[in-house]
Design an enzyme around this catalytic site. Structure first.
Site, mmCIF file in Angstrom:
data_model
loop_
_atom_site.group_PDB
_atom_site.id
_atom_site.type_symbol
_atom_site.label_atom_id
_atom_site.label_comp_id
_atom_site.label_asym_id
_atom_site.label_seq_id
_atom_site.Cartn_x
_atom_site.Cartn_y
_atom_site.Cartn_z
ATOM 1 N N HIS A 153 -35.004 38.839 9.803
ATOM 2 C CA HIS A 153 -36.072 37.906 9.435
ATOM 3 C C HIS A 153 -35.885 37.412 8.011
ATOM 4 O O HIS A 153 -36.830 36.952 7.375
ATOM 5 C CB HIS A 153 -37.427 38.588 9.613
ATOM 6 C CG HIS A 153 -37.662 38.968 11.041
ATOM 7 N ND1 HIS A 153 -38.179 38.089 11.967
ATOM 8 C CD2 HIS A 153 -37.376 40.102 11.722
ATOM 9 C CE1 HIS A 153 -38.232 38.682 13.156
ATOM 10 N NE2 HIS A 153 -37.742 39.905 13.039
ATOM 11 N N LYS A 186 -19.621 48.166 -21.072
ATOM 12 C CA LYS A 186 -20.202 49.384 -21.656
ATOM 13 C C LYS A 186 -20.042 49.371 -23.173
ATOM 14 O O LYS A 186 -20.971 49.627 -23.919
ATOM 15 C CB LYS A 186 -19.451 50.617 -21.132
ATOM 16 C CG LYS A 186 -19.869 51.092 -19.774
ATOM 17 C CD LYS A 186 -19.178 52.431 -19.524
ATOM 18 C CE LYS A 186 -19.136 52.804 -18.078
ATOM 19 N NZ LYS A 186 -18.299 53.962 -17.798
ATOM 20 N N GLU A 206 -26.470 55.908 -19.686
ATOM 21 C CA GLU A 206 -27.699 55.997 -18.884
ATOM 22 C C GLU A 206 -28.064 57.461 -18.617
ATOM 23 O O GLU A 206 -29.195 57.902 -18.840
ATOM 24 C CB GLU A 206 -27.522 55.290 -17.528
ATOM 25 C CG GLU A 206 -27.410 53.790 -17.585
ATOM 26 C CD GLU A 206 -25.990 53.313 -17.836
ATOM 27 O OE1 GLU A 206 -25.130 54.126 -18.270
ATOM 28 O OE2 GLU A 206 -25.732 52.121 -17.619
ATOM 29 N N LYS A 265 -19.661 62.787 -14.378
ATOM 30 C CA LYS A 265 -18.272 63.241 -14.403
ATOM 31 C C LYS A 265 -17.753 63.281 -15.834
ATOM 32 O O LYS A 265 -17.185 64.260 -16.284
ATOM 33 C CB LYS A 265 -17.424 62.307 -13.535
ATOM 34 C CG LYS A 265 -16.008 62.759 -13.451
ATOM 35 C CD LYS A 265 -15.176 61.920 -12.532
ATOM 36 C CE LYS A 265 -13.740 62.309 -12.783
ATOM 37 N NZ LYS A 265 -12.794 61.493 -12.086
ATOM 38 N N GLU A 290 -15.877 48.638 -6.402
ATOM 39 C CA GLU A 290 -15.373 49.299 -7.615
ATOM 40 C C GLU A 290 -13.936 49.777 -7.387
ATOM 41 O O GLU A 290 -13.146 49.869 -8.312
ATOM 42 C CB GLU A 290 -16.273 50.473 -8.029
ATOM 43 C CG GLU A 290 -16.022 50.912 -9.470
ATOM 44 C CD GLU A 290 -17.021 51.940 -9.996
ATOM 45 O OE1 GLU A 290 -16.995 53.084 -9.541
ATOM 46 O OE2 GLU A 290 -17.820 51.589 -10.887
ATOM 47 N N GLY A 320 -15.817 59.381 -8.991
ATOM 48 C CA GLY A 320 -17.275 59.401 -8.813
ATOM 49 C C GLY A 320 -17.695 58.918 -7.434
ATOM 50 O O GLY A 320 -18.511 59.540 -6.758
ATOM 51 N N ARG A 321 -17.117 57.805 -6.984
ATOM 52 C CA ARG A 321 -17.543 57.226 -5.701
ATOM 53 C C ARG A 321 -16.942 57.957 -4.513
ATOM 54 O O ARG A 321 -17.184 57.591 -3.374
ATOM 55 C CB ARG A 321 -17.226 55.731 -5.690
ATOM 56 C CG ARG A 321 -15.780 55.386 -5.974
ATOM 57 C CD ARG A 321 -15.590 53.901 -6.285
ATOM 58 N NE ARG A 321 -14.217 53.585 -6.655
ATOM 59 C CZ ARG A 321 -13.715 53.662 -7.870
ATOM 60 N NH1 ARG A 321 -14.476 54.078 -8.872
ATOM 61 N NH2 ARG A 321 -12.453 53.350 -8.122
HETATM 62 O O1 F6P Z 1 -19.314 52.808 -14.895
HETATM 63 C C1 F6P Z 1 -18.696 53.133 -13.714
HETATM 64 C C2 F6P Z 1 -18.686 54.602 -13.491
HETATM 65 O O2 F6P Z 1 -17.696 55.173 -14.246
HETATM 66 C C3 F6P Z 1 -18.535 54.940 -12.034
HETATM 67 O O3 F6P Z 1 -17.236 54.892 -11.611
HETATM 68 C C4 F6P Z 1 -19.161 56.275 -11.967
HETATM 69 O O4 F6P Z 1 -19.480 56.646 -10.669
HETATM 70 C C5 F6P Z 1 -20.371 56.061 -12.846
HETATM 71 O O5 F6P Z 1 -19.924 55.195 -13.861
HETATM 72 C C6 F6P Z 1 -20.946 57.297 -13.453
HETATM 73 O O6 F6P Z 1 -20.005 57.959 -14.242
HETATM 74 P P1 F6P Z 1 -20.229 59.440 -14.708
HETATM 75 O O7 F6P Z 1 -20.303 60.297 -13.486
HETATM 76 O O8 F6P Z 1 -19.057 59.776 -15.550
HETATM 77 O O9 F6P Z 1 -21.509 59.500 -15.477
#
Ligand code: F6P
Length: 556
Positions: free
Chosen positions: A389, A511, A215, A209, A357, A271-272
């Site tokens: 289990h 972060k 990452e 987003k 979150e 995002g979620r």
């Molecule tokens: O670090 C949390 C977050 O911002 C989430 O809310 C989001 O889903 C995820 O990182 C990934 O963010 P992006 O879609 O901006 O890479």
């Protein structure tokens, strides 16, 4: 407008009511109310049944809860959401993910402000269809002319968990495309995938987003180089192998693909909460566009249920209340999601992000620290029967009580050797034994053995609350409804708890700090305190850990 819930009259009444029923047993509630199942279950279109009768509540509890919603003017919040007000006020954004699945224009048509939005949503949906059909029909060829066989979704958090969970859940609806996920910055993740693939028949869908997430950008750049190396640095090849999904146009264009390969998602899609947006393109590719639309329709029908049903017949609202009831009154601070379907493997993980979150916050809507009540419960869980289990010992006899959502499917087509009946008999027996303990067996010595002096060890007190969510079939429509159910449950909890559910400031500090600390890793010379920037507080633990890491990284 925004109230501390525990300062309301209704909360005081709920507190008194709690004192009067807290020692009641679920067994007694059933004894008193012969129609308990009818009174405490909601059937959503005969496709999802939610039985919440095995809870420590009675009709009075629900009534008082309804009063709480009236007292805080819950309807106003729903109205604000529907009208597109900036209810995500810390980011100054509305929250409109429900419009993404409003294919019948129910919400869109009532609001002139949504006219442009409607055009964008339709355009994006058409574009998803266009790309999906082109790839599935074999018309989209890789740079060297090969048909596409593999899709890799590159994203993290909400840009990963939704597609990952949905594609696995809908395994039976999958076509021949292989779908892979890369999320972790740990290169083990990307290597596992790249070892199996060639760029020639692979499309990478980079979902971010913000298009600033470390990452995802790191992984996307590794992949970009991998593709360019393969095609001898011909930049044009990127257009054949990369699709980008983002809300950040200016950052995403820098990646260097055709503008047509970029999907721009409205920044009011969290995002979620994004599975119905272009962040769901890998879903559409995995199950086909028609099934993707069924997923949207299922979610939409649950939206209608949420926005229009009265409080006590409203599944997301009732489940939200139960969550608050246990977390705040009984002080049961965790909730388990137990999915009796192998394909729902990622559902607990998905819900962890959605709920924790959204609502894991200690500042209220008015900017005050919350010190007198609990916000998000801790969400965890797993699939049944495997979890039986493993951790069910604690669910049955642990000193902490864990309210659970049991989720099962009726029409599982795989019933080899009656496995599905065996699975579901476990499903039903677990909620029954959690609720009633060894009372289920009318004989005293239920174990029917010769163990002496072990009475207490083999005793099951029961009285452990569960919700049973029975889904007729895990198909795209019903899965859409289930996810939407949990989205609205989470929103309702946030409103009652007086918190803003749609931001996530709590992830920012870590972060930022990791960006700073990355500079000090991989140094061969022992770090000295003076090497660190003055504006970082350097604690003795982290300082020594960094040196220990560096020293051992370079040693044999
Ligand atoms: O670090 C949390 C977050 O911002 C989430 O809310 C989001 O889903 C995820 O990182 C990934 O963010 P992006 O879609 O901006 O890479």
């Amino acid at each position: 407008m925004f109230k501390n819930p525990i300062k309301t009259k209704s909360w005081s009444k709920l507190s008194n009511h709690f004192l009067s029923i807290k020692d009641f047993k679920i067994f007694d509630f059933f004894k008193k109310d012969k129609k308990r199942f009818k009174n405490f279950s909601i059937n959503f279109k005969n496709s999802i049944l939610v039985d919440f009768s095995k809870n420590r509540i009675n009709l009075e509890t629900l009534k008082l809860f309804g009063s709480l919603l009236d007292e805080i003017n819950f309807k106003n919040y729903i109205f604000s959401m529907l009208m597109g007000e900036n209810i995500n006020f810390t980011e100054n954004k509305p929250v409109l993910h429900f419009l993404l699945r409003d294919r019948k224009n129910i919400f869109l048509k009532n609001n002139p402000n949504f006219t442009d939005i409607k055009k964008d949503i339709n355009a994006n949906l058409n574009k998803i269809k266009f790309f999906t059909d082109k790839i599935l029909n074999g018309e989209w060829l890789g740079f060297s002319g090969k048909k596409i066989n593999n899709i890799v979704n590159v994203g993290i958090g909400g840009s990963d968990l939704g597609p990952r969970m949905i594609i696995k859940s809908l395994f039976l609806y999958r076509n021949k495309l292989n779908i892979y996920f890369v999320s972790n910055i740990d290169s083990l993740d990307i290597m596992k995938v790249l070892n199996k693939l060639s760029p020639e028949d692979t499309i990478f869908i980079v979902c971010s987003k913000t298009f600033t997430t470390l990452e995802t950008l790191n992984n996307a750049n590794i992949l970009r180089k991998w593709v360019l190396d393969f095609y001898k640095n011909k930049e044009r090849s990127l257009n054949y192998h990369f699709i980008l999904v983002s809300s950040n146009f200016s950052e995403s264009v820098k990646f260097g693909v055709n503008l047509n390969n970029i999907f721009i998602v409205h920044d009011w899609v969290g995002g979620r909460y994004s599975f119905c947006s272009a962040f769901g393109i890998s879903i559409s590719l995995a199950i086909g566009f028609d099934n993707f639309c069924k997923l949207l329709d299922g979610a939409h029908d649950m939206d209608i249920h949420f926005f229009s049903s009265n409080y006590l017949n409203n599944i997301p609202i009732v489940l939200a209340f139960l969550s608050i009831w246990y977390n705040n009154f009984f002080k049961f601070h965790t909730e388990a999601v137990l999915a009796y379907n192998e394909n729902l493997f990622y559902l607990p993980m998905y819900l962890q992000q959605l709920v924790m979150e959204s609502n894991g916050k200690y500042v209220d809507y008015n900017g005050n620290y919350i010190s007198d009540y609990y916000t998000s419960p801790i969400i965890w869980g797993g699939v049944g029967t495997n979890s039986q289990h493993s951790f069910y010992q604690l669910l049955h006899q642990g000193t902490c009580v864990v309210p659970c959502d049991f989720i099962g499917e009726i029409k599982n087509v795989n019933n080899i050797n009656d496995s599905h009946f065996k699975l579901m008999s476990n499903f039903f027996s677990q909620t029954q034994s959690l609720a009633f303990g060894d009372k289920i067996f009318k004989i005293n010595n239920w174990m029917n053995n010769n163990i002496n002096n072990l009475n207490k060890f083999i005793k099951f007190k029961g009285n452990r609350p569960t919700n049973t969510i029975l889904i007729k079939k895990i198909n795209p429509y019903n899965l859409g409804s289930l996810i939407s159910l949990y989205e609205h449950k989470t929103f309702t909890q946030g409103v009652i708890l007086n918190i803003s559910s749609f931001d996530q400031w709590g992830v920012e500090l870590g972060k930022k700090l990791s960006n700073l600390l990355s500079f000090y890793l991989g140094k061969k010379i022992k770090l000295q305190k003076k090497d660190f920037k003055k504006d970082i507080y350097l604690d003795n633990s982290t300082f020594n850990l960094l040196n220990f890491f560096n020293k051992n990284y370079f040693s044999n």
